[in-house]
Design an enzyme around this catalytic site. Structure first.
Site, PDB file in Angstrom:
ATOM      1  N   GLU A   1      26.564   5.294  21.161  1.00 22.78           N
ATOM      2  CA  GLU A   1      26.435   3.831  21.080  1.00 22.78           C
ATOM      3  C   GLU A   1      25.534   3.318  22.195  1.00 22.78           C
ATOM      4  OE1 GLU A   1      27.199  -0.051  22.612  1.00 22.78           O
ATOM      5  OE2 GLU A   1      28.326   1.648  23.415  1.00 22.78           O
TER       6      GLU A   1
ATOM      7  N   ASP B   1      22.096   1.465  21.132  1.00 21.13           N
ATOM      8  CA  ASP B   1      21.870   0.076  21.537  1.00 21.13           C
ATOM      9  C   ASP B   1      20.436  -0.101  22.034  1.00 21.13           C
ATOM     10  OD1 ASP B   1      22.646  -2.639  22.390  1.00 21.13           O
ATOM     11  OD2 ASP B   1      22.545  -1.823  24.410  1.00 21.13           O
TER      12      ASP B   1
ATOM     13  N   ASP C   1      29.865  -1.111  17.569  1.00 19.10           N
ATOM     14  CA  ASP C   1      29.595   0.111  18.332  1.00 19.10           C
ATOM     15  C   ASP C   1      29.235   1.281  17.420  1.00 19.10           C
ATOM     16  OD1 ASP C   1      30.105  -1.242  20.660  1.00 19.10           O
ATOM     17  OD2 ASP C   1      32.069  -0.336  21.026  1.00 19.10           O
TER      18      ASP C   1
ATOM     19  N   GLU D   1      25.679   1.063  16.090  1.00 21.39           N
ATOM     20  CA  GLU D   1      24.707   1.503  17.092  1.00 21.39           C
ATOM     21  C   GLU D   1      24.790   3.007  17.335  1.00 21.39           C
ATOM     22  OE1 GLU D   1      24.259  -2.616  19.676  1.00 21.39           O
ATOM     23  OE2 GLU D   1      25.692  -1.095  20.343  1.00 21.39           O
TER      24      GLU D   1
END
Length: 238
Positions: free
Chosen positions: A59, A63, A131, A134
């Site tokens: 994650e 991101d 989360d 990502e």
């Protein structure tokens, strides 16, 4: 992009294997058959499973990849100064947008959650869904590189980008400006309560403008609840 309707997982696969419906789903989502099952299991695994690796590291990576891919896309397609582009970027990569897309894609069916976390509604938590969305981008980046990850982002985020997500002011900024324009003191946000376990927390926030009124809203994070409260306030008094 239409969600792939795989079978609901009644017996989650182990940490190094993918159930057949999930493998087929990931191929539909990313355009590639998973080459490293352990990597994709990690991307779908919540900490409540108690396994050595969960989605947090992927994650973290995803991101950054998502931010770069959306930033590059906005630079190509969107007009306006840096401030307007940043406003759109922040909205497009927000947890709320990521979670909304995850639901539309059917991702909740494939998340590996512990029993208690699932019973507590973790599969529908904005925090978890954002989360995992990502983390899946991060896994694709690790396995296939930036070009593949960018292609997936552009497919999945096509509708929000075309629909103008982020072109309007953020509700909290709009409320702040409204209060100043009406010669009122700045809005005050108060955390009313926090309920539930960490993986499925519900925050209740109240926003008030002295001499005007107040609004209360719920969210899976304090920030989300504040945003909803500001939006509700503007609907009622703006």
């Amino acid at each position: 992009m239409e969600p792939h309707r795989g079978d609901v997982l009644t017996k989650p696969a182990g940490p190094d294997t993918l159930a057949a419906p999930t493998a087929a789903y990931l191929e539909h989502l990313t355009g590639f058959a998973p080459a490293n099952p352990a990597l994709w299991c990690e991307a779908l695994t919540h900490g409540s499973m108690g396994e050595p690796r969960d989605y947090q590291r992927l994650e973290f990576l995803g991101d950054r990849v998502l931010g770069l891919a959306i930033g590059e896309w906005l630079h190509e397609r969107a007009e306006g100064p840096e401030g307007k582009l940043s406003q759109r970027l922040n909205a497009l990569v927000s947890r709320e947008t990521c979670a909304d897309l995850a639901r539309k894609l059917g991702i909740p069916l494939h998340i590996r959650l512990g029993k208690q976390a699932r019973d507590d509604g973790g599969a529908n938590s904005d925090n978890i869904l954002g989360d995992v969305m990502e983390a899946l981008i991060g896994a694709l980046f690790v396995e296939r590189g930036y070009e593949a990850a960018r292609a997936m982002v552009r497919r999945v985020w096509a509708a929000p980008l075309a629909g103008g997500t982020g072109q309007r002011k953020h509700p909290k900024a709009a409320l702040q400006e409204w209060a100043a324009g009406n010669r009122r003191k700045p809005p005050i946000y108060t955390l009313v309560s926090r309920e539930g376990p960490d993986h499925a927390a519900v925050f209740v926030v109240k926003v008030a403008v002295n001499g005007v009124g107040e609004a209360e809203a719920r969210g899976s994070s304090k920030q989300e609840a504040e945003t909803s409260a500001a939006r509700d306030f503007m609907k009622a008094y703006g």
